[in-house]
Design a protein around this motif. Structure first.
Motif, mmCIF file in Angstrom:
data_model
loop_
_atom_site.group_PDB
_atom_site.id
_atom_site.type_symbol
_atom_site.label_atom_id
_atom_site.label_comp_id
_atom_site.label_asym_id
_atom_site.label_seq_id
_atom_site.Cartn_x
_atom_site.Cartn_y
_atom_site.Cartn_z
ATOM 1 N N ALA A 96 0.831 -1.211 0.000
ATOM 2 C CA ALA A 96 0.000 0.000 0.000
ATOM 3 C C ALA A 96 0.861 1.254 0.000
ATOM 4 O O ALA A 96 0.611 2.199 -0.763
ATOM 5 C CB ALA A 96 -0.941 -0.007 1.202
ATOM 6 N N CYS A 97 1.893 1.270 0.840
ATOM 7 C CA CYS A 97 2.779 2.442 0.898
ATOM 8 C C CYS A 97 3.727 2.485 -0.295
ATOM 9 O O CYS A 97 4.161 3.574 -0.695
ATOM 10 C CB CYS A 97 3.569 2.435 2.210
ATOM 11 N N ARG A 98 4.055 1.331 -0.868
ATOM 12 C CA ARG A 98 4.896 1.317 -2.069
ATOM 13 C C ARG A 98 4.151 1.915 -3.260
ATOM 14 O O ARG A 98 4.721 2.669 -4.056
ATOM 15 C CB ARG A 98 5.313 -0.120 -2.414
ATOM 16 N N ALA A 99 2.877 1.580 -3.399
ATOM 17 C CA ALA A 99 2.123 1.970 -4.589
ATOM 18 C C ALA A 99 1.531 3.366 -4.494
ATOM 19 O O ALA A 99 1.245 3.989 -5.523
ATOM 20 C CB ALA A 99 1.003 0.952 -4.848
ATOM 21 N N ALA A 100 1.311 3.876 -3.295
ATOM 22 C CA ALA A 100 0.648 5.170 -3.124
ATOM 23 C C ALA A 100 1.622 6.320 -3.337
ATOM 24 O O ALA A 100 2.780 6.262 -2.895
ATOM 25 C CB ALA A 100 0.023 5.267 -1.733
ATOM 26 N N GLU A 101 1.164 7.364 -3.987
ATOM 27 C CA GLU A 101 1.993 8.545 -4.217
ATOM 28 C C GLU A 101 2.338 9.254 -2.919
ATOM 29 O O GLU A 101 3.390 9.888 -2.812
ATOM 30 C CB GLU A 101 1.267 9.506 -5.161
ATOM 31 N N ASN A 102 1.464 9.165 -1.948
ATOM 32 C CA ASN A 102 1.709 9.809 -0.653
ATOM 33 C C ASN A 102 2.167 8.818 0.407
ATOM 34 O O ASN A 102 1.992 9.049 1.614
ATOM 35 C CB ASN A 102 0.442 10.537 -0.182
ATOM 36 N N GLY A 103 2.772 7.699 -0.027
ATOM 37 C CA GLY A 103 3.227 6.687 0.924
ATOM 38 C C GLY A 103 4.305 7.188 1.860
ATOM 39 O O GLY A 103 4.246 6.976 3.077
ATOM 40 N N THR A 104 5.306 7.888 1.321
ATOM 41 C CA THR A 104 6.380 8.399 2.181
ATOM 42 C C THR A 104 5.871 9.497 3.110
ATOM 43 O O THR A 104 6.346 9.622 4.246
ATOM 44 C CB THR A 104 7.529 8.930 1.317
ATOM 45 N N GLU A 105 4.914 10.299 2.640
ATOM 46 C CA GLU A 105 4.323 11.314 3.518
ATOM 47 C C GLU A 105 3.597 10.654 4.691
ATOM 48 O O GLU A 105 3.659 11.143 5.830
ATOM 49 C CB GLU A 105 3.352 12.185 2.724
ATOM 50 N N PHE A 106 2.927 9.559 4.419
ATOM 51 C CA PHE A 106 2.233 8.847 5.488
ATOM 52 C C PHE A 106 3.225 8.282 6.505
ATOM 53 O O PHE A 106 2.981 8.337 7.719
ATOM 54 C CB PHE A 106 1.387 7.722 4.891
ATOM 55 N N ILE A 107 4.345 7.748 6.024
ATOM 56 C CA ILE A 107 5.357 7.211 6.944
ATOM 57 C C ILE A 107 5.881 8.311 7.865
ATOM 58 O O ILE A 107 6.094 8.098 9.068
ATOM 59 C CB ILE A 107 6.509 6.576 6.149
ATOM 60 N N ALA A 108 6.094 9.523 7.311
ATOM 61 C CA ALA A 108 6.534 10.648 8.142
ATOM 62 C C ALA A 108 5.472 11.027 9.161
ATOM 63 O O ALA A 108 5.782 11.353 10.322
ATOM 64 C CB ALA A 108 6.875 11.834 7.247
ATOM 65 N N ARG A 109 4.216 10.979 8.752
ATOM 66 C CA ARG A 109 3.130 11.299 9.684
ATOM 67 C C ARG A 109 3.057 10.264 10.803
ATOM 68 O O ARG A 109 2.821 10.614 11.969
ATOM 69 C CB ARG A 109 1.806 11.352 8.925
ATOM 70 N N VAL A 110 3.277 9.004 10.470
ATOM 71 C CA VAL A 110 3.276 7.945 11.479
ATOM 72 C C VAL A 110 4.344 8.208 12.535
ATOM 73 O O VAL A 110 4.090 8.104 13.743
ATOM 74 C CB VAL A 110 3.495 6.570 10.822
ATOM 75 N N GLN A 111 5.542 8.574 12.102
ATOM 76 C CA GLN A 111 6.612 8.832 13.068
ATOM 77 C C GLN A 111 6.299 10.044 13.923
ATOM 78 O O GLN A 111 6.584 10.049 15.125
ATOM 79 C CB GLN A 111 7.944 9.017 12.345
ATOM 80 N N ALA A 112 5.699 11.067 13.332
ATOM 81 C CA ALA A 112 5.385 12.271 14.098
ATOM 82 C C ALA A 112 4.291 12.018 15.137
ATOM 83 O O ALA A 112 4.345 12.566 16.239
ATOM 84 C CB ALA A 112 4.965 13.389 13.146
ATOM 85 N N GLU A 113 3.307 11.186 14.792
ATOM 86 C CA GLU A 113 2.153 11.006 15.673
ATOM 87 C C GLU A 113 2.267 9.814 16.605
ATOM 88 O O GLU A 113 1.623 9.796 17.663
ATOM 89 C CB GLU A 113 0.878 10.873 14.831
ATOM 90 N N THR A 114 3.043 8.808 16.234
ATOM 91 C CA THR A 114 3.151 7.611 17.080
ATOM 92 C C THR A 114 4.561 7.350 17.582
ATOM 93 O O THR A 114 4.738 6.552 18.515
ATOM 94 C CB THR A 114 2.670 6.364 16.318
ATOM 95 N N GLY A 115 5.567 7.961 16.962
ATOM 96 C CA GLY A 115 6.943 7.703 17.360
ATOM 97 C C GLY A 115 7.546 6.472 16.725
ATOM 98 O O GLY A 115 8.690 6.110 17.030
#
Length: 502
Positions: A241-260
């Motif tokens: 899902a994160c490989r195919a999505a254009e905003n996959g890397t943005e989501f990974i950054a959001r995960v680190q910011a919100e969950t650590g």
């Protein structure tokens, strides 16, 4: 690719366990013996005299002697009786992970990595699983080095650090926390939740806001478990899902910011290798080849293990025999979105099979694999919700039981019969089936279509079912990299494995 990402909050070491299990057992035995004393005249008189601080053999004691006797009894009770009560409390407070689908995939306590079945300890008792709010040990701290010298395997396990593996897929978010054991590892905690992160990615090429919110909520629960358990070593991955999505890397950054949590998006080759590492302990020891497949939410990996020259290799060593592999850009989520998964007619099912079959033509050694199947002993090994569901329905389970499913063998005719049965099953009946449920009722036929495409391309007489996969592969690789199995000693001397022998 092989590096681990360290996550989880740092915390101080948990309190040490009781000094020895022998003390706990003796205290518990003393308490049970005291409760079973007969209440007849002579024995009761002796008990009354002992309670007053008098020794029946020595006659009456002075007041000072009685006081000293009571003080000694209190000290003995603190050492033995207290430890016995603590042992009873620990046994009584066993708990199993209760999040969503944990019991579906973590009923077995240990996963072997060398092809052998896990063995029970010499005592015959299972080690209690500690609750979320219960400390790892209570009572007196042991002497320095006492636990490492103990002959009790449970005491040795207390010194081993915890490992964690997280797999954020297109459909599920799964976490596994484990502690190494002699022949594999024992699951300490687990978590699984269907988040459908890849919902709509096939059509829009982007992760949706609702899907990301569901995933972050699940990941926050995973972070809490990592922190509570004090995990020291982990690898957290995201897949298709994160490989195919254009905003996959943005989501990974959001995960680190919100969950650590710092997730890594792994490529398809790494995903295929991890699937192999997690399942190779189920390979038939006499097999000359294995077709391993992992039907995921957004992609499906197929691996050919060519074992004709295995030379006795088994377990994790079989990962060296990957001859060829392919990752299909079809999974249960995107295939069901394209063709529909609720009301599936025979024509719709055949269209899904054809869709998946188109991608199999790209398998580089497909003809050689066909020849190997015809001339040798080759079996299939499936790791996915599709094959575990088929096995559960085949066995007629009233409730999904991993112990019945993981490692089960199905004949080719049985697999075909189960696919036909699920294809003819109305949506409402799929929802009511205890091995499918509402969360998978609209996806299971897409998985069956992918499996049917593989079976029509390469037909094997047997299929082995694996309720294990990427997380177990991650844990195996982390522990192998740390040498947790290569440092074993026998009677103080290194074994042949430690001297460099495979």
């Amino acid at each position: 690719m092989h590096s681990a990402v360290e996550n989880g909050a740092q915390r101080s070491a948990p309190p040490a366990a009781a000094s020895s299990s022998g003390q706990a057992d003796s205290g518990l035995a003393s308490a049970l013996q005291a409760d079973c004393r007969p209440a007849n005249g002579g024995l009761q008189a002796r008990a009354d005299m002992a309670a007053d601080g008098r020794n029946p053999a020595d006659g009456p004691r002075s007041a000072k002697g009685q006081k000293a006797k009571r003080r000694r009894n209190r000290k003995r009770g603190g050492k033995n009786g207290g430890a016995g009560r603590e042992a009873a409390e620990r046994i009584a407070t066993r708990d199993n992970p209760s999040d969503d689908e944990t019991r579906r995939s973590e009923d077995l306590p240990a996963t072997p990595v060398n092809g052998a079945q896990p063995q029970s300890s010499r005592s015959g008792r299972r080690r209690p699983v500690l609750g979320k709010n219960q400390p790892e040990g209570r009572g007196r701290a042991p002497r320095a080095g006492a636990a490492s010298r103990s002959r009790n395997p449970v005491a040795r396990q207390e010194n081993r650090k915890l490992y964690a593996a997280l797999d954020l897929g297109t459909n599920n978010c799964r976490l596994l926390i484990a502690r190494p054991e002699e022949r594999g590892f024992r699951v300490v905690d687990a978590y699984s939740r269907i988040v459908r992160l890849g919902e709509g990615v096939g059509a829009h090429k982007r992760l949706g806001e609702a899907a990301m919110d569901r995933a972050i909520d699940a990941l926050a629960n995973c972070h809490r478990k990592l922190a509570e358990r004090g995990v020291e070593r982990s690898r957290l991955i995201a897949t298709e899902a994160c490989r195919a999505a254009e905003n996959g890397t943005e989501f990974i950054a959001r995960v680190q910011a919100e969950t650590g949590l710092a997730l890594e998006i792994v490529n398809r080759e790494t995903e295929a290798r991890l699937a192999v590492a997690g399942c190779v302990s189920l390979v038939d020891q006499e097999a000359e080849g294995v077709i391993l497949f992992d039907i995921g939410g957004g992609s499906s990996e197929i691996v050919w293990l060519d074992l004709r020259n295995r030379c006795g290799a088994r377990g994790y060593a079989l990962t060296r025999f990957i001859r060829s592999w392919i990752s299909l850009p079809v999974g249960v989520v995107n295939l069901a979105e394209r063709h529909g998964g609720v009301h599936v007619t025979p024509d719709i099912f055949e269209a899904m099979v054809a869709d998946a079959a188109e991608h199999l033509a790209a398998f580089s050694l497909g003809e050689e694999l066909t020849a190997a199947i015809a001339s040798g002993r080759v079996h299939m090994l499936g790791t996915s919700g599709t094959v575990t569901t088929l096995a559960g329905v085949h066995f007629g389970l009233k409730r999904y039981d991993r112990r019945r499913v993981d490692g089960a063998w199905l004949e080719n005719t049985q697999v075909g019969a189960m696919i036909d049965r699920l294809r003819d099953m109305p949506y409402e009946e799929r929802v009511e089936n205890p091995c499918i449920g509402a969360d998978r009722a609209d996806l299971v036929l897409a998985g069956c279509a992918i499996l049917e495409a593989i079976r029509r391309r390469w037909s094997c007489s047997r299929l082995r079912v694996a309720d294990r996969g990427l997380r177990e592969g991650i844990l195996t690789e982390l522990m192998a990299a740390d040498g947790v199995w290569s440092r074993r000693k026998t009677n103080g001397r290194q074994t042949g494995r430690q001297r460099g022998k495979p």
